[in-house]
Scaffold this active site. Structure first.
Site, PDB file in Angstrom:
ATOM      1  N   TYR A 147       0.938  -1.843   0.166  1.00 12.39           N
ATOM      2  CA  TYR A 147       0.190   0.104  -0.212  1.00 12.39           C
ATOM      3  C   TYR A 147       0.671   1.163  -0.257  1.00 12.39           C
ATOM      4  O   TYR A 147       0.391   2.781   0.303  1.00 12.39           O
ATOM      5  CB  TYR A 147      -0.999  -0.114   1.053  1.00 12.39           C
ATOM      6  CG  TYR A 147      -1.481  -1.164   1.575  1.00 12.39           C
ATOM      7  CD1 TYR A 147      -2.015  -1.658  -0.060  1.00 12.39           C
ATOM      8  CD2 TYR A 147      -2.935  -1.365   1.503  1.00 12.39           C
ATOM      9  CE1 TYR A 147      -2.696  -2.615   0.280  1.00 12.39           C
ATOM     10  CE2 TYR A 147      -4.149  -2.516   2.000  1.00 12.39           C
ATOM     11  CZ  TYR A 147      -3.998  -3.020   0.590  1.00 12.39           C
ATOM     12  OH  TYR A 147      -5.200  -3.891   1.134  1.00 12.39           O
ATOM     13  N   LYS A 196       3.222 -15.346   1.925  1.00 13.38           N
ATOM     14  CA  LYS A 196       3.521 -15.549   0.819  1.00 13.38           C
ATOM     15  C   LYS A 196       5.286 -16.206   0.692  1.00 13.38           C
ATOM     16  O   LYS A 196       5.570 -16.143  -0.425  1.00 13.38           O
ATOM     17  CB  LYS A 196       2.331 -15.056  -0.394  1.00 13.38           C
ATOM     18  CG  LYS A 196       2.179 -15.922  -1.318  1.00 13.38           C
ATOM     19  CD  LYS A 196       1.580 -16.642  -1.302  1.00 13.38           C
ATOM     20  CE  LYS A 196       0.973 -17.798  -1.975  1.00 13.38           C
ATOM     21  NZ  LYS A 196       0.352 -18.702  -1.704  1.00 13.38           N
ATOM     22  N   ASP A 228      -2.484 -17.870   1.770  1.00  8.69           N
ATOM     23  CA  ASP A 228      -4.219 -18.982   1.613  1.00  8.69           C
ATOM     24  C   ASP A 228      -4.262 -19.513   2.761  1.00  8.69           C
ATOM     25  O   ASP A 228      -5.782 -20.057   2.876  1.00  8.69           O
ATOM     26  CB  ASP A 228      -3.903 -19.200   0.073  1.00  8.69           C
ATOM     27  CG  ASP A 228      -2.653 -19.102  -0.176  1.00  8.69           C
ATOM     28  OD1 ASP A 228      -1.265 -20.205   0.630  1.00  8.69           O
ATOM     29  OD2 ASP A 228      -2.049 -20.533  -1.470  1.00  8.69           O
ATOM     30  N   ASP A 252      -4.846  -6.535   6.081  1.00  7.29           N
ATOM     31  CA  ASP A 252      -6.197  -5.792   5.371  1.00  7.29           C
ATOM     32  C   ASP A 252      -7.464  -7.071   5.580  1.00  7.29           C
ATOM     33  O   ASP A 252      -8.476  -7.283   5.880  1.00  7.29           O
ATOM     34  CB  ASP A 252      -5.782  -4.724   4.352  1.00  7.29           C
ATOM     35  CG  ASP A 252      -6.765  -3.796   4.015  1.00  7.29           C
ATOM     36  OD1 ASP A 252      -7.554  -3.718   5.235  1.00  7.29           O
ATOM     37  OD2 ASP A 252      -6.978  -3.006   3.203  1.00  7.29           O
ATOM     38  N   ASP A 256     -10.732  -8.379   7.949  1.00  4.34           N
ATOM     39  CA  ASP A 256     -12.061  -8.131   7.310  1.00  4.34           C
ATOM     40  C   ASP A 256     -13.032  -9.956   7.585  1.00  4.34           C
ATOM     41  O   ASP A 256     -14.101 -10.154   8.566  1.00  4.34           O
ATOM     42  CB  ASP A 256     -12.096  -8.104   6.279  1.00  4.34           C
ATOM     43  CG  ASP A 256     -13.061  -6.333   5.511  1.00  4.34           C
ATOM     44  OD1 ASP A 256     -12.120  -5.563   6.532  1.00  4.34           O
ATOM     45  OD2 ASP A 256     -13.326  -5.888   5.121  1.00  4.34           O
TER      46      ASP A 256
END
Ligand code: NAD
Length: 368
Positions: A147, A196, A228, A252, A256
């Protein structure tokens, strides 16, 4: 104690949920003999409307001069709002990224705790016939990674191509890893570090540095989880997690997901802290433009964020407990906002539907 709190109500449901958090804060602080002064500041869409930019120097200065920042949420409907016709650096979210950077808020803490009273709202199937019971915290790096890397869109041979860059240096990884291990020491002493590393260089460095930090915390168990797999495990078996350590983008998305399994995105608080524990406290959800102005938003995530502010920025543990207990008591009395109402008709009959203001008032009443 006298508390000075900068307050960003923001856009959408922001002003509605912040009003309820302030009512609860005012009530608990008065009961316990403290005073609080709010300094209202604009950020996001409302700042664009007033000043043409989502974040002004004045907002940053006022935030810095306060003891802590309490925020609702910023942004609008990303398809229809004129704010999203502006260049990216002038859109509401640029204000949020800017204030995080300006205040050095690199550590984002998001507890995901399933209240017993809401176990029927948890979308996960019961485990071995038992109701779900989990209590984890996501520790997300907030000022680096994808980001904040360089980005641009260019046309090459008539084809539009967009580039985003993920950058992490070892210092950024080390300080957020320390935050995660320090928190784990006060909890169940397990860190699940998410990456990852089978694909990304930033993740391979992440894994190496986290392992180095872990050596200073021999009591804490460290496991590495691919992002994942982590997304899958969160819906399969969230009970396995204690502290989940993530980079910016992975955190992020996973936070959620974690919020939704607690019953509603309207329940999840968050704290963003800098190196001196100065913090910005806000719910994990956005400005919910689809329900703004209807007085039906759930203010609990913002109220619990205010409780985190009392705990982390002011060390007012009894007062923070009083707020959290008032939330629990209100839920156990069967009061629910729309998002928390059980889908099952018989269960719904046992609950009382409240508006956003109704929920704030009930929680304030229940403060002991
Ligand atoms: P959102 O979190 O605002 O809403 C997602 C869904 O959850 C919507 O259906 C909404 O009605 C519901 N919801 C959210 N909070 C709720 C609450 N307290 N009570 C009841 N229901 C609630 O996400 P979105 O729709 O993707 O984003 C809307 C805007 O918010 C966008 O502009 C986005 O950029 C912004 N946003 C801001 C922040 C922030 O201020 N930190 C965070 C995320 C998104």
């Amino acid at each position: 104690m006298k508390l000075t709190v900068a307050c960003i109500a923001g856009d959408g449901i922001g002003p509605e949920i912040v009003a309820e958090a302030r009512l609860v804060l005012d009530t608990v602080l008065e009961k316990y003999g403290h005073t609080i002064e709010y300094k209202d500041i604009l950020m996001g869409g409302c700042s664009i409307d007033r000043y043409g930019v989502p974040l002004t120097d004045e907002t940053i200065e006022t935030a810095k001069s306060a003891d802590a920042v309490l925020m609702g949420s910023i942004g609008g409907n990303t398809t229809t709002s004129p704010w999203y016709k502006l260049p990216p650096n002038l859109r509401p979210e640029a204000g949020l990224l800017g204030i995080r950077k300006a205040l050095g808020l690199y550590a984002n803490l998001r507890p995901a705790y399933l209240f017993d009273e809401l176990s029927d709202s948890c979308p996960l199937a019961a485990k071995n016939g038992q109701k779900r019971k989990f209590d984890l915290i996501i520790v997300r790096e907030l000022t680096g990674g994808l980001y904040f890397g360089e980005r641009h869109t260019e046309e090459k041979d008539g084809v539009l191509t967009a580039v985003d860059t993920a950058v992490y240096n070892e210092n950024e990884i080390r300080r957020i890893a320390k935050t995660a291990f320090d928190i784990a020491m006060k909890r169940r002493k397990k860190v699940s570090s998410v990456d990852k590393a089978n694909v990304l260089d930033t993740s391979r460095l992440w894994r190496k540095v986290v392992a180095e930090v872990a050596r200073d915390y021999p009591e804490v168990e460290l496991e590495n989880v691919l992002v994942d797999n982590c997304a899958m495990q969160l819906v399969k078996d969230p009970e396995q997690f204690d502290v989940v350590l993530c980079g910016n983008m992975f955190g992020d998305i996973l936070s959620d997901e974690a919020s939704m399994i607690t019953g509603s995105i309207g329940m999840l608080a968050s704290a963003s802290l800098n190196a001196t524990n100065f913090g910005l406290y806000e719910p994990s959800h956005g400005s919910a433009p689809d329900i703004a102005g209807k007085n039906i938003a759930n203010p609990i995530a913002t109220i619990l964020s205010a409780a985190m502010m009392l705990r982390y920025s002011f060390d007012l543990q009894r007062e923070a407990d009083a707020v959290e207990n008032a939330v629990r008591k209100t839920l156990s009395q069967g009061f629910r906002t729309q998002d928390l109402m059980p889908e099952d008709a018989d269960e719904a009959l046992k609950c009382t539907l409240l508006t956003c203001t109704g929920m704030g008032e009930k929680i304030a009443e229940n403060i002991e």
